[in-house]
Scaffold this motif. Sequence first.
Motif, PDB file in Angstrom:
ATOM      1  N   THR A  12       0.830  -1.205   0.000  1.00  0.00           N
ATOM      2  CA  THR A  12       0.000   0.000   0.000  1.00  0.00           C
ATOM      3  C   THR A  12       0.868   1.259   0.000  1.00  0.00           C
ATOM      4  OG1 THR A  12      -1.690  -1.209   1.241  1.00  0.00           O
ATOM      5  CG2 THR A  12      -1.874   1.178   1.194  1.00  0.00           C
ATOM      6  N   ILE A  13       1.981   1.215   0.738  1.00  0.00           N
ATOM      7  CA  ILE A  13       2.885   2.360   0.772  1.00  0.00           C
ATOM      8  C   ILE A  13       3.507   2.592  -0.600  1.00  0.00           C
ATOM      9  CG2 ILE A  13       5.026   3.248   1.773  1.00  0.00           C
ATOM     10  CD1 ILE A  13       4.291   1.756   4.347  1.00  0.00           C
ATOM     11  N   VAL A  14       3.881   1.488  -1.282  1.00  0.00           N
ATOM     12  CA  VAL A  14       4.443   1.605  -2.634  1.00  0.00           C
ATOM     13  C   VAL A  14       3.441   2.273  -3.568  1.00  0.00           C
ATOM     14  CG1 VAL A  14       5.163   0.288  -4.668  1.00  0.00           C
ATOM     15  CG2 VAL A  14       6.052  -0.318  -2.409  1.00  0.00           C
TER      16      VAL A  14
ATOM     17  N   ALA B 273       4.753  -0.957 -10.836  1.00  0.00           N
ATOM     18  CA  ALA B 273       3.795   0.106 -10.533  1.00  0.00           C
ATOM     19  C   ALA B 273       3.966   1.301 -11.459  1.00  0.00           C
ATOM     20  CB  ALA B 273       3.950   0.549  -9.079  1.00  0.00           C
ATOM     21  N   GLN B 274       5.185   1.532 -11.916  1.00  0.00           N
ATOM     22  CA  GLN B 274       5.448   2.689 -12.764  1.00  0.00           C
ATOM     23  C   GLN B 274       4.809   2.544 -14.139  1.00  0.00           C
ATOM     24  OE1 GLN B 274       9.606   3.982 -12.658  1.00  0.00           O
ATOM     25  NE2 GLN B 274       9.886   2.844 -10.756  1.00  0.00           N
TER      26      GLN B 274
ATOM     27  N   LYS C 218      -2.283  -2.590 -10.694  1.00  0.00           N
ATOM     28  CA  LYS C 218      -2.132  -3.970 -11.162  1.00  0.00           C
ATOM     29  C   LYS C 218      -0.678  -4.423 -11.084  1.00  0.00           C
ATOM     30  CE  LYS C 218      -4.240  -3.066 -15.035  1.00  0.00           C
ATOM     31  NZ  LYS C 218      -4.829  -3.206 -16.393  1.00  0.00           N
ATOM     32  N   GLY C 219       0.257  -3.503 -11.350  1.00  0.00           N
ATOM     33  CA  GLY C 219       1.665  -3.858 -11.303  1.00  0.00           C
ATOM     34  C   GLY C 219       2.115  -4.267  -9.914  1.00  0.00           C
ATOM     35  N   VAL C 220       1.632  -3.559  -8.898  1.00  0.00           N
ATOM     36  CA  VAL C 220       1.994  -3.901  -7.517  1.00  0.00           C
ATOM     37  C   VAL C 220       1.451  -5.280  -7.153  1.00  0.00           C
ATOM     38  CG1 VAL C 220       1.796  -3.215  -5.101  1.00  0.00           C
ATOM     39  CG2 VAL C 220       2.068  -1.473  -6.869  1.00  0.00           C
TER      40      VAL C 220
END
Length: 506
Positions: free
Chosen positions: A249-251, A394-395, A400-402
């Motif tokens: 969640t932090i990411v 995530a970038q 979805k990436g995370v």
Amino acid sequence: MTTLPIRYRRNVLTGYLTTGVIAVAALVTTPILARGLGPEGYGIWVLVASFALYLELLEFGFGRATPKFVAEYTARGDERGVRATIATAFWILAALGALAVLVGVLIAALFPSIFDVSSDLKSAAQLLVLLVLADLAVSIPADTFGGVLMGLQRFYLVNVTLIAVTIAEVIAWATVLALGGGLVALGVVTVALSLSGQFARYVLARRHVPGASISPRDVDRGMARRFTALSVWFFVLDMSKVVLVRLDTIVVGLVVNVAGAGIYAVGQRLTLALEQLIEPLTKSFFPHSSTLTATEDRDGLRRSLMLGTRLSLAIAAPIALALACLAGPLLHLWLGAGFEDAAPVVVLLSAAVTVAALTRTGLLMLQGAGHVRAPALITSGEALLNLVLSVILAQSMGLKGVALGTLIAAVVANLGCFYPYMCRQFGLPIRTLTASLVRAHAPALALAGGAGAAIVSADPGGVVVLAGAIAIAATYVGAFWFTGVSPEERHQIRNLIARARGRQET
């Protein structure tokens, strides 16, 4: 022939009852606390509770090691070893409890400035932190007694005390707020109830271990070295789990945006609930493995591993499949519009939980057998891989990436490392375990998957979505009853039900 932990039925049933009571209590008390304390007061309450959870990590794994040694010495009939375990664990944890208090005092002093608490709540916030520290000073060493009951495979006694404390907290919190009390009054009653639960576990542990003492004279220095050698790896496991659960969640908040973090947290909450449903079914295998290892029952270890893996997957797979098929409609029913982006998160994280369920029993049994170093290293590697992949993906893929990073790390760690390692340690050929799981679950997965596809094509809405999710899970469980439960096991289950009905009638 199968082998289950002793008192398994009582432990599992009370475990699920405890999970249900805690979930209902959270649903009931959240609006009561939020309205009664106001936004800032409730924020302080949540933050202090979070700090308490992190300070408990300062047990450094010694609390986790206690059930292993209690189960081991009990299986060997070594009463002196059990008593020495209790005294040694208590005094080590007492020192660590004092360390937690020292760290917490610093937090109490800095809390108002760190979180910009308003002047009228500053003193109340600091007093609440100090109350929590008083609780930790006692509860960290007192965790020894809960560990003793777990090591004796009497989880049901621990569960009863947790249920009683949880219900008492609901009543006490509502009463305090109705009478106009605030953070400090809530803290006082919460600490009092927490300590009463610890005292109850102390009394129960003394009852089941006659002659048990926490006298420093009973501390065994040699056992302390064994505790330390094992506990450091339990601590690595605990820290890795925190990274796996908390940092995603932090990411999202750092790489995507804060709103995305809230959406991701919603999807993650559903899959964390699924993990909690698996826990009561599997945790008894930890002390059970210690017992089997102490008695050198290698065949019992292999049979327990096969049965426990089959059962944990039987809980995870049907619910994960229902969530994956109907993630979007379920989220809309639960929260309304605006959380559609959480649907792929639910799908990917449900798959990750299912993959982890394949090794959940094996991981607990390895710990119970004293093989903690390799699982700790694998889990820490999973946490690092998860973090790196989540940041990178995530970038380009956002939320979805995370979630995809979490799934990839789970596959690598559990299927690539844990699965072959646990089979090798327990002398169970990989093909034997895999074949038994395929026979048990593949037909159920195919039938439930077909049912899920048909339900999704019907595009259900409203409460019909819940019926559809239940239908998917029920189809899986119904098929598993015939493909994953042997005739002997079905006979035993029917006998258990018949005996339970007989007791109710009398």
